[in-house]
Design a protein around this motif. Structure first.
Motif, mmCIF file in Angstrom:
data_model
loop_
_atom_site.group_PDB
_atom_site.id
_atom_site.type_symbol
_atom_site.label_atom_id
_atom_site.label_comp_id
_atom_site.label_asym_id
_atom_site.label_seq_id
_atom_site.Cartn_x
_atom_site.Cartn_y
_atom_site.Cartn_z
ATOM 1 N N ASP A 28 0.916 -1.097 -0.103
ATOM 2 C CA ASP A 28 -0.140 0.047 -0.132
ATOM 3 C C ASP A 28 0.855 1.107 -0.038
ATOM 4 N N LEU A 29 1.301 1.524 -1.121
ATOM 5 C CA LEU A 29 1.933 2.796 -1.190
ATOM 6 C C LEU A 29 1.340 3.949 -1.127
ATOM 7 N N LEU A 31 0.752 8.061 -2.450
ATOM 8 C CA LEU A 31 0.668 8.614 -3.713
ATOM 9 C C LEU A 31 2.057 9.227 -3.758
ATOM 10 N N ARG A 32 2.823 9.703 -2.995
ATOM 11 C CA ARG A 32 4.378 10.195 -3.156
ATOM 12 C C ARG A 32 5.230 9.053 -3.664
ATOM 13 N N LEU A 34 4.324 6.159 -4.821
ATOM 14 C CA LEU A 34 4.035 5.749 -6.098
ATOM 15 C C LEU A 34 4.695 6.671 -7.359
ATOM 16 N N SER A 35 4.557 8.009 -6.879
ATOM 17 C CA SER A 35 5.117 8.950 -7.903
ATOM 18 C C SER A 35 6.690 8.651 -7.888
ATOM 19 N N LEU A 38 7.384 5.592 -9.832
ATOM 20 C CA LEU A 38 7.206 5.629 -11.331
ATOM 21 C C LEU A 38 8.375 6.494 -11.954
ATOM 22 N N HIS A 39 8.887 7.617 -11.284
ATOM 23 C CA HIS A 39 9.950 8.176 -11.797
ATOM 24 C C HIS A 39 11.231 7.695 -11.939
ATOM 25 N N LEU A 100 5.426 -2.520 -10.971
ATOM 26 C CA LEU A 100 5.110 -1.308 -12.198
ATOM 27 C C LEU A 100 4.364 -2.180 -13.386
ATOM 28 N N HIS B 15 2.142 8.147 -14.385
ATOM 29 C CA HIS B 15 3.436 8.904 -13.866
ATOM 30 C C HIS B 15 3.428 10.478 -13.961
ATOM 31 N N THR B 18 0.109 11.760 -11.566
ATOM 32 C CA THR B 18 0.377 11.492 -10.308
ATOM 33 C C THR B 18 1.503 12.765 -9.729
ATOM 34 N N VAL B 22 1.079 15.240 -6.986
ATOM 35 C CA VAL B 22 1.995 15.619 -5.717
ATOM 36 C C VAL B 22 2.313 17.089 -5.798
#
Lengths: 116, 116
Positions: A28-29, A31-32, A34-35, A38-39, A100, B15, B18, B22
């Motif tokens: 359960d990540l 939002l930050r 996850l961002s 992804l980055h 991912l 990505h 999100t 953020v």
DNA sequence: CGATAATGATACGGTAGCGAAACAATCATT
DNA sequence: AATGATTGTTTCGCTACCGTATCATTATCG
């Protein structure tokens, strides 16, 4: 191929994908987090703590903590930059790539069902 | 109009959207809270605590807490069901609609730039 | 060398999330 | 009316997040 989305489609896509993500047994990540994840996987390296903090518009400890959490989940790995040992290089892992990949599958799957 | 997404496109869309979420000054919701908010606004009412808990696959206190948080942000409103006063009906607000409208704009905006 | 700057991690006090369990209010059944 | 079921909230102990400030390590510059 077009990816033009109507306002309704965009939110429905987000809704169904987010719902499946929440319901799944995946970690359960936030939002930050996850961002950040992804980055790291979508933008060419190298990635540093300082760089990520600046990109996300957050403070450095936020990145350090997120790397701690995701590191212990095996989604990300840290290593020193030998050319400037002050830097920490953030690296990808197999588990992170799998995470991912699963996320991508969910989005695509829900996107497919949007066809009107 | 097609919304078929390639795996790469799907993740890039997630990505960038999100990231903008953020970076924005919008309230920092958790993934679960966002999911609840989207559900309330996109799925026909009525919405109850029990129903949301079941839909998301989480416990009831998670919903109560999320409604507390989002309620104090003005994104959501609670009222008793007068026909069965055990139930709480979760209702939409103007601020909540504006929040999601903004989210939709972000997704559409980033989706537009995916065109290859 | 010594002083300054840069980088990431840590300490701190506070807030908010979590699941499990217990709780109060309301309804249904008898 | 009395019992039991249902609904949402609260409490508990715990974990994790937040920003600010500080710290340790390393590099750079004079």
């Amino acid at each position: 191929m077009s990816v033009a989305l109507s306002p309704s489609q965009a939110l429905h896509l987000w809704h169904s994908a987010t719902l499946r993500l929440v319901r799944s047994d995946a970690p359960d990540l936030t939002l930050r987090q996850l961002s950040i994840l992804l980055h790291i996987y979508l933008v060419p390296p190298p990635h540093t703590v300082r760089g990520l903090a600046s990109t996300l518009g957050v403070t450095k400890p936020v990145i350090t903590r997120a790397l701690d959490s995701m590191g212990s989940l095996g989604l990300v790995r840290r290593s020193r930059d030998e050319r400037d040992r002050r830097n920490v290089i953030i690296q990808r892992t197999v588990d992170g790539a799998l995470y991912l990949e699963k996320l991508g599958d969910i989005i695509i799957d829900e996107g497919r069902e949007l066809s009107l």
